[in-house]
Scaffold this motif. Structure first.
Motif, mmCIF file in Angstrom:
data_model
loop_
_atom_site.group_PDB
_atom_site.id
_atom_site.type_symbol
_atom_site.label_atom_id
_atom_site.label_comp_id
_atom_site.label_asym_id
_atom_site.label_seq_id
_atom_site.Cartn_x
_atom_site.Cartn_y
_atom_site.Cartn_z
ATOM 1 N N ASP A 294 0.810 -1.227 0.000
ATOM 2 C CA ASP A 294 0.000 0.000 0.000
ATOM 3 C C ASP A 294 0.837 1.268 0.000
ATOM 4 O O ASP A 294 0.290 2.371 0.011
ATOM 5 C CB ASP A 294 -0.976 0.007 1.187
ATOM 6 N N ALA B 274 3.400 3.896 -5.196
ATOM 7 C CA ALA B 274 2.797 5.112 -5.750
ATOM 8 C C ALA B 274 1.774 4.750 -6.818
ATOM 9 O O ALA B 274 1.851 3.688 -7.444
ATOM 10 C CB ALA B 274 3.889 6.001 -6.340
ATOM 11 N N LEU B 275 0.823 5.646 -7.028
ATOM 12 C CA LEU B 275 -0.225 5.399 -8.017
ATOM 13 C C LEU B 275 0.374 5.164 -9.397
ATOM 14 O O LEU B 275 -0.111 4.320 -10.160
ATOM 15 C CB LEU B 275 -1.204 6.582 -8.053
ATOM 16 N N ALA B 276 1.438 5.885 -9.706
ATOM 17 C CA ALA B 276 2.084 5.702 -11.011
ATOM 18 C C ALA B 276 2.594 4.273 -11.176
ATOM 19 O O ALA B 276 2.546 3.701 -12.276
ATOM 20 C CB ALA B 276 3.237 6.695 -11.164
ATOM 21 N N TRP C 245 1.279 1.607 -9.754
ATOM 22 C CA TRP C 245 0.107 0.761 -9.960
ATOM 23 C C TRP C 245 -0.355 0.820 -11.416
ATOM 24 O O TRP C 245 -0.641 -0.209 -12.029
ATOM 25 C CB TRP C 245 -1.038 1.208 -9.046
ATOM 26 N N GLN C 246 -0.417 2.012 -11.961
ATOM 27 C CA GLN C 246 -0.925 2.168 -13.325
ATOM 28 C C GLN C 246 0.067 1.657 -14.355
ATOM 29 O O GLN C 246 -0.320 1.282 -15.467
ATOM 30 C CB GLN C 246 -1.283 3.629 -13.569
ATOM 31 N N GLY D 49 -6.908 2.357 -10.348
ATOM 32 C CA GLY D 49 -7.187 3.767 -10.142
ATOM 33 C C GLY D 49 -6.774 4.211 -8.756
ATOM 34 O O GLY D 49 -6.233 3.429 -7.967
ATOM 35 N N ASP D 50 -7.065 5.471 -8.443
ATOM 36 C CA ASP D 50 -6.645 5.979 -7.130
ATOM 37 C C ASP D 50 -7.441 5.357 -5.986
ATOM 38 O O ASP D 50 -7.106 5.547 -4.813
ATOM 39 C CB ASP D 50 -6.741 7.502 -7.083
ATOM 40 N N ASP D 51 -8.508 4.592 -6.311
ATOM 41 C CA ASP D 51 -9.262 3.907 -5.265
ATOM 42 C C ASP D 51 -8.677 2.534 -4.935
ATOM 43 O O ASP D 51 -9.218 1.807 -4.094
ATOM 44 C CB ASP D 51 -10.731 3.753 -5.675
ATOM 45 N N PHE E 100 -6.222 1.854 -3.212
ATOM 46 C CA PHE E 100 -5.727 1.809 -1.840
ATOM 47 C C PHE E 100 -6.811 1.377 -0.846
ATOM 48 O O PHE E 100 -6.508 0.984 0.276
ATOM 49 C CB PHE E 100 -5.140 3.163 -1.446
ATOM 50 N N GLN E 101 -8.077 1.446 -1.265
ATOM 51 C CA GLN E 101 -9.157 0.972 -0.407
ATOM 52 C C GLN E 101 -9.096 -0.549 -0.219
ATOM 53 O O GLN E 101 -9.654 -1.087 0.738
ATOM 54 C CB GLN E 101 -10.505 1.354 -1.002
#
Length: 245
Positions: free
Chosen positions: A171, A174-176, A178-179, A186-188, A190-191
């Motif tokens: 977790d 970074a979002l980058a 993940w993508q 997406g930015d969700d 992390f949920q």
């Protein structure tokens, strides 16, 4: 002697389940886990090391399951070559049956008492939760967004590998990152790393959701109560018959 073999099989299965439960409790009571602590009445001290708390009843329960397996195997080996008639070999059916019954009469109260008195250290359990355990939820996240499971499974594996390469937990990617692994993240995403949410999502029969677990416990209690009622009724009928005779 099918009834004797079937009794010994049932006794052996009880022993196997008790053994597996005992092994889990032994493991989780170690300092490395510390998830549970056995009551002093169900543990012993060491003859050499005063800091030790030995789970002797659990270890003996684990060993007794081997004895039950042996009793079943012995009876089956004795029966396997008999012709279709009564043979004196069958006099050897009673010792294993009686010994298995005696063994369970010892084991069941001990395990029941150990479970009733042990302390659960929920804080240690919670501290042991690792977000890597939720990698399957990453695959579910992608599947829910239309990604085939095979592809989603591979993406989750690459995410775990990437986190290890960077020396961070999942977790903290970074979002980058993940993508780059899969554009559907997406930015969700992390949920996904909410343990309570992960548990609650699995609400099917036998699942991990709190309500599902409560239902399983309630069902187990109903079955136990029903069996107790049947046994009490049978005992009453036997006593009535003896009184009348």
């Amino acid at each position: 002697r099918d009834f004797a073999a079937e009794f010994l099989f049932c006794a052996t299965m009880v022993g196997l389940h008790l053994s597996r439960l005992a092994e889990a409790l032994i493991l989780y009571s170690t300092a490395e886990f510390g998830f549970i602590e056995l009551d002093d009445a169900y543990s012993t001290g060491s003859s050499l090391m005063p800091q030790k708390k030995n789970p002797d009843p659990l270890e003996l329960t684990r060993a007794k399951s081997a004895k039950l397996i042996g009793l079943l195997s012995g009876l089956l080996a004795m029966l396997k070559a008999l012709p279709s008639a009564y043979d004196k070999d069958l006099q050897e059916d009673k010792p294993p049956v009686f010994e298995a019954a005696d063994t369970l009469e010892i084991l069941l109260p001990v395990m029941s008492g150990a479970l009733a008195t042990l302390q659960v250290r929920a804080d240690r359990m919670r501290a042991a939760v690792d977000v890597q355990m939720l990698a399957t939820d990453l695959a579910d996240y992608l599947v829910e967004r239309g990604v085939p499971f095979r592809e989603a499974h591979g993406a989750a594996g690459r995410a775990v590998k990437r986190s290890k390469e960077l020396g961070v937990v999942l977790d903290d990617l970074a979002l980058a990152e993940w993508q780059a692994i899969h554009p559907v993240f997406g930015d969700d995403v992390f949920q996904v790393f909410d343990v309570e949410r992960s548990l609650a999502r699995r609400s099917a029969l036998g699942g991990t959701a709190p309500q599902a677990v409560r239902e399983q416990l309630a069902l187990a209690k109903r079955v136990i109560n029903q069996q107790s009622e049947i046994q009490n009724l049978e005992s009453k009928e036997v006593n009535d018959e003896r009184t009348m005779s």
